[in-house]
Design a protein around this motif. Sequence first.
Motif, PDB file in Angstrom:
ATOM      1  N   TYR A 114      16.553  41.313  24.507  1.00 50.81           N
ATOM      2  CA  TYR A 114      17.713  40.501  23.690  1.00 50.81           C
ATOM      3  C   TYR A 114      17.772  38.934  24.208  1.00 50.81           C
ATOM      4  O   TYR A 114      17.072  38.771  25.448  1.00 50.81           O
ATOM      5  N   THR A 116      19.436  34.838  23.520  1.00 48.00           N
ATOM      6  CA  THR A 116      20.369  33.887  23.010  1.00 48.00           C
ATOM      7  C   THR A 116      19.662  32.594  22.592  1.00 48.00           C
ATOM      8  O   THR A 116      18.524  32.104  23.399  1.00 48.00           O
ATOM      9  N   LEU A 133      22.181  35.876  18.541  1.00 50.89           N
ATOM     10  CA  LEU A 133      21.821  36.539  19.606  1.00 50.89           C
ATOM     11  C   LEU A 133      20.567  37.455  18.678  1.00 50.89           C
ATOM     12  O   LEU A 133      20.891  37.660  17.416  1.00 50.89           O
ATOM     13  N   ILE A 154      26.586  34.471  16.825  1.00 53.25           N
ATOM     14  CA  ILE A 154      27.682  34.601  17.581  1.00 53.25           C
ATOM     15  C   ILE A 154      28.992  33.443  17.558  1.00 53.25           C
ATOM     16  O   ILE A 154      28.431  32.163  17.608  1.00 53.25           O
ATOM     17  N   PHE A 165      26.238  30.475  24.667  1.00 58.82           N
ATOM     18  CA  PHE A 165      26.156  31.605  25.182  1.00 58.82           C
ATOM     19  C   PHE A 165      25.150  31.470  25.995  1.00 58.82           C
ATOM     20  O   PHE A 165      23.913  31.701  25.470  1.00 58.82           O
ATOM     21  N   GLU A 166      25.136  31.569  27.544  1.00 58.85           N
ATOM     22  CA  GLU A 166      24.031  31.290  28.287  1.00 58.85           C
ATOM     23  C   GLU A 166      23.865  32.597  29.106  1.00 58.85           C
ATOM     24  O   GLU A 166      22.963  32.545  30.196  1.00 58.85           O
ATOM     25  N   ILE A 168      23.598  37.146  29.065  1.00 60.45           N
ATOM     26  CA  ILE A 168      23.605  38.429  28.414  1.00 60.45           C
ATOM     27  C   ILE A 168      23.671  39.716  29.273  1.00 60.45           C
ATOM     28  O   ILE A 168      23.142  39.679  30.271  1.00 60.45           O
ATOM     29  N   ALA A 177      27.576  38.933  25.232  1.00 61.23           N
ATOM     30  CA  ALA A 177      27.251  37.785  25.468  1.00 61.23           C
ATOM     31  C   ALA A 177      28.419  36.853  25.879  1.00 61.23           C
ATOM     32  O   ALA A 177      29.568  36.833  25.348  1.00 61.23           O
ATOM     33  N   ALA A 192      34.416  37.149  25.729  1.00 62.40           N
ATOM     34  CA  ALA A 192      33.134  37.518  25.368  1.00 62.40           C
ATOM     35  C   ALA A 192      32.869  38.132  24.021  1.00 62.40           C
ATOM     36  O   ALA A 192      33.759  38.898  23.787  1.00 62.40           O
ATOM     37  N   GLN A 194      31.021  41.256  22.066  1.00 60.13           N
ATOM     38  CA  GLN A 194      30.364  42.318  22.170  1.00 60.13           C
ATOM     39  C   GLN A 194      29.547  42.797  21.074  1.00 60.13           C
ATOM     40  O   GLN A 194      30.198  42.817  19.843  1.00 60.13           O
TER      41      GLN A 194
END
Length: 347
Positions: A114, A116, A133, A154, A165-166, A168, A177, A192, A194
């Motif tokens: 995964y 971002t 994402l 996201i 979004f830095e 995960i 995220a 956050a 989900q």
Amino acid sequence: MADTSAVRSIEEAEPVPIRLDGPAGKRDIEISGLTWWGDRLLLLPQYPAFVSDSSPVIYSISRSDLKTAIETSVEGADTGAVMPQPLSVDIDDPRAVPGYQGFEALAVSGREVYATVEATGFAGGLFGMRAFLGRGVADSTRSPALAFAETSEIPVPVSMSNMGFEAIVVTDTTIIALFEANGANINPAPRAMQFTRDLRPLGWLPMSSLEYRLTDATALDHAGRFWVTNYLYEGDEAAMDPAPDSVALDFGVGSSHRSRVTVERLVELEVTDGSISRTETPPVWMTLTNGTGRNWEGVARFGDGFLLATDTFPETILAYVSRSTSSRPLTPDTTQSSDEMSMTSGR
């Protein structure tokens, strides 16, 4: 940082540098995240396609090489630099994402990868930050994959320049995220996003306010806890508009931070039923240098402490930080998180 003149001082941890040889040690590598893939630490460049003369790459270092380098550094010896190995990755050209600004976070669980991606563009008729994402499937023996089988946008909760979004976090059933800006004055209702493991949105998780920037996260432990890098560059104080720092008020402020705007620390959070909150574990404050703050963009657990990495500012740094201020860093490294164990077993 906000005024902490009435807050007690606490001891800080001294980062132990790990010298990097080869291309991964160059300043322009721009490390955006760290994560474990079995017994290899992965270093994610913000622009994997730009760091090699051939195919796009990320970098890896073996757990044993890291352990040796850290132990010799703490003992005052220098046995030479660690050489991160390039791993070729397949990328469906991410620059096809409108306004692409690079990769920001990476997590691996079993063969699932995964990441971002940060971008700028129009969303809902307004121009601003966008985030995506992606999910790919790793070759379990050769290399992780950044060629995504699925991608999901996201929603950005607060539109701020260069904030996305830095981090995960992967649970048994979901992907979480984490947004970069969660301070009370700039993001009054931090949350956050989900997703299911196949990237179906599940909605928002409310979370505790956290001043300054949140730039990466470790894997979850068995209790659902994880650590995040929490950083403030002095040039960003006006943009971040810090409210009173609840972490410092609750636990004290690092001694070298008392007269500085810069903040460099690790804070522990936990995933509970329907929310993310701070734990009662004291933060780890890093001893500040006399120069420019170190923009810690990557974190991963290691032994009794953490591995940290910076991006370009002030240079590329990989370091070990102990949770103990005694600087005796490593017990036998058998405390893997559930995700790390699943990676090792090839779940």
